[in-house]
Design a protein around this motif. Structure first.
Motif, PDB file in Angstrom:
ATOM      1  N   ARG A   1       0.846  -1.188   0.000  1.00 15.45           N
ATOM      2  CA  ARG A   1       0.000   0.000   0.000  1.00 15.45           C
ATOM      3  C   ARG A   1       0.885   1.242   0.000  1.00 15.45           C
ATOM      4  O   ARG A   1       2.019   1.208   0.485  1.00 15.45           O
ATOM      5  CB  ARG A   1      -0.929   0.022   1.209  1.00 15.45           C
ATOM      6  CG  ARG A   1      -0.215  -0.070   2.547  1.00 15.45           C
ATOM      7  CD  ARG A   1      -1.221  -0.122   3.679  1.00 15.45           C
ATOM      8  NE  ARG A   1      -0.529  -0.203   4.971  1.00 15.45           N
ATOM      9  CZ  ARG A   1      -1.161  -0.274   6.147  1.00 15.45           C
ATOM     10  NH1 ARG A   1      -2.490  -0.259   6.167  1.00 15.45           N
ATOM     11  NH2 ARG A   1      -0.473  -0.367   7.267  1.00 15.45           N
ATOM     12  N   THR A   2       0.357   2.313  -0.525  1.00 18.13           N
ATOM     13  CA  THR A   2       1.109   3.558  -0.613  1.00 18.13           C
ATOM     14  C   THR A   2       0.428   4.629   0.224  1.00 18.13           C
ATOM     15  O   THR A   2      -0.797   4.615   0.404  1.00 18.13           O
ATOM     16  CB  THR A   2       1.199   4.036  -2.076  1.00 18.13           C
ATOM     17  OG1 THR A   2      -0.125   4.236  -2.588  1.00 18.13           O
ATOM     18  CG2 THR A   2       1.936   3.024  -2.933  1.00 18.13           C
ATOM     19  N   SER A   3       1.231   5.548   0.715  1.00 18.65           N
ATOM     20  CA  SER A   3       0.707   6.674   1.499  1.00 18.65           C
ATOM     21  C   SER A   3       1.100   7.966   0.816  1.00 18.65           C
ATOM     22  O   SER A   3       2.219   8.116   0.310  1.00 18.65           O
ATOM     23  CB  SER A   3       1.278   6.639   2.921  1.00 18.65           C
ATOM     24  OG  SER A   3       2.688   6.702   2.910  1.00 18.65           O
ATOM     25  N   LYS A   4       0.181   8.909   0.792  1.00 14.27           N
ATOM     26  CA  LYS A   4       0.421  10.190   0.150  1.00 14.27           C
ATOM     27  C   LYS A   4       1.421  10.996   0.964  1.00 14.27           C
ATOM     28  O   LYS A   4       1.283  11.129   2.179  1.00 14.27           O
ATOM     29  CB  LYS A   4      -0.891  10.959   0.018  1.00 14.27           C
ATOM     30  CG  LYS A   4      -0.783  12.211  -0.819  1.00 14.27           C
ATOM     31  CD  LYS A   4      -2.139  12.861  -1.013  1.00 14.27           C
ATOM     32  CE  LYS A   4      -2.028  14.113  -1.870  1.00 14.27           C
ATOM     33  NZ  LYS A   4      -3.348  14.759  -2.079  1.00 14.27           N
ATOM     34  N   PRO A   5       2.473  11.535   0.336  1.00 15.93           N
ATOM     35  CA  PRO A   5       3.484  12.300   1.086  1.00 15.93           C
ATOM     36  C   PRO A   5       2.908  13.587   1.653  1.00 15.93           C
ATOM     37  O   PRO A   5       2.043  14.230   1.040  1.00 15.93           O
ATOM     38  CB  PRO A   5       4.572  12.567   0.048  1.00 15.93           C
ATOM     39  CG  PRO A   5       3.884  12.446  -1.272  1.00 15.93           C
ATOM     40  CD  PRO A   5       2.801  11.436  -1.099  1.00 15.93           C
ATOM     41  N   ASN A   6       3.397  13.952   2.845  1.00 14.85           N
ATOM     42  CA  ASN A   6       2.965  15.176   3.515  1.00 14.85           C
ATOM     43  C   ASN A   6       3.949  16.290   3.155  1.00 14.85           C
ATOM     44  O   ASN A   6       4.994  16.444   3.779  1.00 14.85           O
ATOM     45  CB  ASN A   6       2.911  14.957   5.030  1.00 14.85           C
ATOM     46  CG  ASN A   6       2.346  16.149   5.768  1.00 14.85           C
ATOM     47  OD1 ASN A   6       1.923  17.143   5.155  1.00 14.85           O
ATOM     48  ND2 ASN A   6       2.342  16.088   7.085  1.00 14.85           N
ATOM     49  N   ILE A   7       3.613  17.069   2.121  1.00 21.08           N
ATOM     50  CA  ILE A   7       4.503  18.115   1.619  1.00 21.08           C
ATOM     51  C   ILE A   7       4.120  19.435   2.264  1.00 21.08           C
ATOM     52  O   ILE A   7       2.959  19.865   2.227  1.00 21.08           O
ATOM     53  CB  ILE A   7       4.413  18.220   0.095  1.00 21.08           C
ATOM     54  CG1 ILE A   7       4.877  16.908  -0.562  1.00 21.08           C
ATOM     55  CG2 ILE A   7       5.277  19.376  -0.419  1.00 21.08           C
ATOM     56  CD1 ILE A   7       4.761  16.909  -2.061  1.00 21.08           C
ATOM     57  N   LEU A   8       5.109  20.087   2.887  1.00 24.69           N
ATOM     58  CA  LEU A   8       4.890  21.390   3.504  1.00 24.69           C
ATOM     59  C   LEU A   8       5.091  22.528   2.504  1.00 24.69           C
ATOM     60  O   LEU A   8       4.342  23.493   2.501  1.00 24.69           O
ATOM     61  CB  LEU A   8       5.820  21.571   4.699  1.00 24.69           C
ATOM     62  CG  LEU A   8       5.715  20.510   5.813  1.00 24.69           C
ATOM     63  CD1 LEU A   8       6.723  20.794   6.902  1.00 24.69           C
ATOM     64  CD2 LEU A   8       4.310  20.463   6.371  1.00 24.69           C
ATOM     65  N   GLU A   9       6.113  22.373   1.651  1.00 27.69           N
ATOM     66  CA  GLU A   9       6.448  23.449   0.720  1.00 27.69           C
ATOM     67  C   GLU A   9       7.333  22.906  -0.390  1.00 27.69           C
ATOM     68  O   GLU A   9       8.110  21.972  -0.185  1.00 27.69           O
ATOM     69  CB  GLU A   9       7.184  24.577   1.457  1.00 27.69           C
ATOM     70  CG  GLU A   9       7.495  25.802   0.604  1.00 27.69           C
ATOM     71  CD  GLU A   9       8.290  26.842   1.381  1.00 27.69           C
ATOM     72  OE1 GLU A   9       8.506  27.938   0.842  1.00 27.69           O
ATOM     73  OE2 GLU A   9       8.699  26.557   2.521  1.00 27.69           O
ATOM     74  N   MET A  10       7.172  23.473  -1.580  1.00 34.32           N
ATOM     75  CA  MET A  10       8.058  23.164  -2.696  1.00 34.32           C
ATOM     76  C   MET A  10       8.731  24.463  -3.127  1.00 34.32           C
ATOM     77  O   MET A  10       8.065  25.404  -3.590  1.00 34.32           O
ATOM     78  CB  MET A  10       7.292  22.533  -3.860  1.00 34.32           C
ATOM     79  CG  MET A  10       6.822  21.125  -3.575  1.00 34.32           C
ATOM     80  SD  MET A  10       6.229  20.209  -5.026  1.00 34.32           S
ATOM     81  CE  MET A  10       4.754  21.133  -5.431  1.00 34.32           C
ATOM     82  N   VAL A  11      10.053  24.520  -2.948  1.00 34.01           N
ATOM     83  CA  VAL A  11      10.820  25.720  -3.231  1.00 34.01           C
ATOM     84  C   VAL A  11      11.368  25.621  -4.640  1.00 34.01           C
ATOM     85  O   VAL A  11      12.191  24.741  -4.933  1.00 34.01           O
ATOM     86  CB  VAL A  11      11.965  25.906  -2.212  1.00 34.01           C
ATOM     87  CG1 VAL A  11      12.718  27.202  -2.483  1.00 34.01           C
ATOM     88  CG2 VAL A  11      11.417  25.870  -0.786  1.00 34.01           C
ATOM     89  N   VAL A  12      10.909  26.487  -5.531  1.00 31.27           N
ATOM     90  CA  VAL A  12      11.342  26.434  -6.934  1.00 31.27           C
ATOM     91  C   VAL A  12      12.444  27.450  -7.162  1.00 31.27           C
ATOM     92  O   VAL A  12      12.680  28.354  -6.362  1.00 31.27           O
ATOM     93  CB  VAL A  12      10.157  26.705  -7.872  1.00 31.27           C
ATOM     94  CG1 VAL A  12       9.119  25.625  -7.720  1.00 31.27           C
ATOM     95  CG2 VAL A  12       9.553  28.071  -7.619  1.00 31.27           C
TER      96      VAL A  12
END
Length: 328
Positions: A317-328
């Motif tokens: 089973r897979t779990s959705k990642p808990n992303i706080l921020e994506m810095v581009v």
């Protein structure tokens, strides 16, 4: 006469043999995982846009950093929809696979139609369905246009991807319903799942043995050359073994990297947060569907990257990642 000393490469530096140039800009995938449940395509494709930083919560259990903030590298891939151009059935014999039937969509895209030659005429789906007996595998014939990702290349990439899961009739019905339609990345991939990426690495041309194989430089006082090996082998037999490091082509090889986690799947506009100010260097603005993979991806920017369902150590089973921020 004592033993002659010569410099050796780092342990495990051969890795791949031979290290020749890739035959094509498109990587080939020769192995596919098995799948249970409903029929589904096992591959997608995209083009490498650039790299970003991902700030997320580490959800790996039994690690010192579990539950804490984690900053990692992410790679943005532009994934335009794939056109399902047709399907191909294979039978298996003593000498490998053999093509049993080909079925193509009625209205092929204009940029693709001129590259597909129907040698034996067009076979309809009803006729092909009667030939399912003895069919071992069914592949979808997919096409992706670089222009749909904002690139200048006109010629599309056409490749095959298998459909796994369910019975052979269910796989055939699944592809028959998709003929002439498009498949988005969100239809095949989901955040948290793992994929294997296949691409052609960045080419570095002809390099010497020091750069290419990691051999050690010789002492400058006792040798005529410094950046060459001291010996290519014994006097007898008079041949150079393949394990001896030599100069040659470096880069532009086909490589597959395993278990890349999908951090995000989305669609971008011109003002979307996935784009840096002015766009990605050597690529530009992302103006369509995209995915973000954790870690690096082989190849340079704008290069085709094939995505395959995870074949090694796939979790149940897979779990959705808990992303706080994506810095581009």
């Amino acid at each position: 006469m004592g033993h002659r000393k010569f410099s050796q490469p780092r342990r495990g530096s051969l890795a791949y043999s031979p290290r020749g140039r890739a035959r094509s800009m498109e990587a080939r995938i020769r192995g596919w995982p098995e799948r249970q449940g409903e029929p589904r395509l096992l591959a997608h494709a995209g083009f490498k846009a650039g790299c970003i930083q991902i700030v997320s919560i580490d959800d790996r259990e039994h690690t010192p950093n579990a539950g804490k903030q984690l900053v990692s590298l992410g790679t943005v891939l532009v994934t335009p929809p794939l056109h399902v151009l047709g399907m191909r059935g294979y039978s298996k014999g003593h000498y490998g696979r053999h093509v049993k039937f080909d079925v193509f969509a009625e209205d092929l895209p204009r940029e693709v139609a001129k590259y597909i030659v129907l040698r034996n005429g067009r076979l309809n789906a009803e006729r092909a369905e009667t030939m399912l007996g003895g069919t071992a595998e069914i592949y979808g014939i997919l096409g992706v246009s670089p222009r749909s990702a904002g690139l200048e290349q006109k010629r599309p990439y056409i490749f095959e991807a298998p459909v796994r899961g369910g019975s052979m009739k269910e796989r055939f019905a699944y592809l028959k319903d998709l003929l002439g339609k498009t498949v988005k990345a969100s239809d095949v991939l989901e955040p948290g799942a793992g994929v294997d990426v296949a691409a052609i690495t960045k080419g570095k041309g002809w390099q010497g043995v020091i750069q290419r194989m990691g051999a050690k430089r010789k002492q400058h006082k006792s040798r005529k050359t410094v950046r060459e090996l001291g010996s290519l082998g014994p006097i007898s037999p008079q041949n150079v073994m393949y394990t001896v490091p030599r100069a040659g082509q470096m880069g532009f090889h086909q490589r597959i990297e395993y278990n890349k986690r999908i951090m995000a799947v989305g669609s971008a506009g011109e003002d979307d947060a996935i784009n840096p100010s002015g766009g990605y260097k050597h690529f530009g603005m992302v103006k369509g569907d995209y995915i973000v993979l954790k870690g690096s991806v082989p190849g340079t920017y704008r290069r085709l990257v094939k995505l395959r369902a995870q074949i090694r150590n796939a979790p149940k089973r897979t779990s959705k990642p808990n992303i706080l921020e994506m810095v581009v």
